[in-house]
Enzyme design. Structure first.
Site, PDB file in Angstrom:
ATOM      1  N   TYR A 170       0.866  -1.186   0.000  1.00  0.00           N
ATOM      2  CA  TYR A 170       0.000   0.000   0.000  1.00  0.00           C
ATOM      3  C   TYR A 170       0.900   1.233   0.000  1.00  0.00           C
ATOM      4  CZ  TYR A 170      -2.990   3.744   1.690  1.00  0.00           C
ATOM      5  OH  TYR A 170      -3.639   4.942   1.814  1.00  0.00           O
ATOM      6  N   ASP A 217       9.380   3.203   0.661  1.00  0.00           N
ATOM      7  CA  ASP A 217       8.262   3.943   1.242  1.00  0.00           C
ATOM      8  C   ASP A 217       8.277   3.673   2.747  1.00  0.00           C
ATOM      9  OD1 ASP A 217       5.859   4.826   2.235  1.00  0.00           O
ATOM     10  OD2 ASP A 217       4.623   3.867   0.713  1.00  0.00           O
ATOM     11  N   LYS A 267       4.095  10.722   8.379  1.00  0.00           N
ATOM     12  CA  LYS A 267       3.488  10.264   9.623  1.00  0.00           C
ATOM     13  C   LYS A 267       4.277  10.698  10.855  1.00  0.00           C
ATOM     14  CE  LYS A 267       0.755   6.504   7.648  1.00  0.00           C
ATOM     15  NZ  LYS A 267      -0.555   7.169   7.786  1.00  0.00           N
TER      16      LYS A 267
END
Length: 422
Positions: free
Chosen positions: A147, A240, A269
């Protein structure tokens, strides 16, 4: 704060919530304040947060150093555009990121969200090939279970069978989505794919843990195999680390734990500890040098309005101070030991398919589907906030969580498994 009826009930008729079928989803839990690893509900009860607001609040909510940095920057200069102007916080943060990230990752492009950080990485990879040789390398290799975001380009490198994005098949660009090279056969298949296609710009992977796809975990050796095959075929490697970055796996970056340096690194994040939006795409010197010429068409033509947001960068600098001055990695390793002690025994529990633990991440996967909305309500009734992903109940707590609070979370997961709710 106003009475709950004045904002919550009225607002429910107008807000559109993420990943939610608004007609059937139970009401979300209204939160009035936060502190540490706790969410204080509007009715006065408290929930122990097992998710960390989608993995962002690594230092705990309301950390005074982060709030102080935001407040001071707000009073001085909330934001200025980086097109033709400069401010200290963004420049200091870019310099510091080049020091703490592995290898020769040296140039940072700031964005507001992780999805956009990945979009920038993909754009850089495509233009890198064009700038160097004029080649049109426009496709990517990504991995099943992966994802990378919800924007159109990032959806194309997510697992195409994943429920969130399967509706967009045929709309987003088609990529090469294959098995992770975690066996000799899969490594050989990836090698054949890269050798047989000259349209591939980069390989993109979530290192060590595939987060939103179900907390699937792989070994550092898998990443070493990726680095080797990309080097062999002249293809860029993108990590990522929007989920794994800043300590989640037990090292500052998953790349450090694996001993592998990517060509491009995406962060977000935990970069600001959950206080403000901010993300970063960091390129190696080799990649950046392909853009650094006298020719204007070689420039990266990308520029979000809030790139290098001053408040976000100030908070991120304060967050890096916390990693330097407080024992964050030791806290993560203590969490990992506790998770192993308290959740690993569930692997023998009937109905449990797997238990996976890495750093401050635990995932308990069940053999059969269960009602995720009912499960969320079940955990809230027991004083915890835990938000399952499909058949996976996972924990990604703040690194500062008290051992007793962590035990409350693991006990809730164990009780869930034993209750046969699933």
């Amino acid at each position: 704060m106003d009475d709950i009826e004045s904002w919550f009930r009225k607002g429910l008729d107008h807000i559109w919530l993420p990943y939610a079928q608004m007609k059937t989803q139970p009401d979300p839990a209204p939160i009035s304040s936060t502190e540490g690893a706790r969410l204080n509900m509007a009715d006065g009860t408290t929930l122990i947060d097992g998710v960390g607001s989608w993995w962002t609040s690594v230092h705990g909510y309301n950390h005074p150093a982060l709030l102080k940095a935001a407040h001071e920057q707000l009073e001085t200069m909330p934001h200025i555009m980086l097109g033709g102007l400069a401010h200290e916080q963004a420049y200091r943060l870019a310099s510091r990121l080049s020091q703490v990230t592995p290898g020769d990752l040296c140039r940072t492009f700031f964005t507001e969200s992780g999805s956009v950080a990945v979009e920038v990485a993909m754009k850089v990879a495509v233009q890198y090939a064009m700038n160097r040789t004029g080649a049109r390398r426009t496709r990517f290799v990504s991995f099943k279970g992966g994802y990378h975001g919800d924007t159109f380009a990032t959806m194309s490198v997510c697992d195409p069978e994943e429920g969130m994005h399967s509706l967009f098949a045929g709309v987003v660009p088609e990529q090469y989505v294959v098995d992770l090279p975690d066996t000799d056969d899969r490594a050989a298949a990836l090698d054949r794919l890269l050798s047989g296609h000259d349209d591939i710009a980069a390989v993109i992977v979530e290192p060590l843990i595939q987060g939103a796809g179900g907390m699937h975990m792989h070994s550092p050796e898998t990443l070493k195999a990726l680095r080797e095959v990309c080097d062999r075929h002249g293809v860029l490697l993108i990590f990522d680390e929007i989920f794994t970055g800043f300590g989640r796996t037990g090292e500052i970056f998953a790349a450090d734990r694996a001993g592998v340096t990517p060509d491009i690194l995406c962060l977000g994040k935990a970069l600001t500890g959950g206080v403000t939006p901010l993300a970063a795409t960091i390129a190696s010197r080799k990649v950046y040098d392909a853009f650094h010429t006298d020719s204007p068409e070689y420039a990266l033509m990308h520029g979000p309005t809030f790139t290098g947001h001053a408040i976000g960068c100030a908070v991120a600098n304060a967050g890096l101070d916390l990693f330097e001055n407080e024992p964050r990695l030791e806290q993560v390793r203590a969490i990992e030991r506790q998770l192993l002690d308290e959740l690993a025994p569930l692997s023998s529990q009937p109905g449990v398919a797997d238990v996976r633990i890495c750093g401050a991440v635990a995932a308990v996967e069940f053999e059969k589907d269960f009602n995720v909305n009912a499960a969320r309500s079940w955990f809230i009734e027991r004083g915890t906030f835990i938000r399952p992903l499909g058949t996976v109940v996972y924990l990604t707590p703040a690194y500062v969580i008290e051992a007793a609070d962590l035990s409350s979370l693991t006990n809730a997961v164990s009780e869930f498994a034993e209750s046969r709710v699933v």
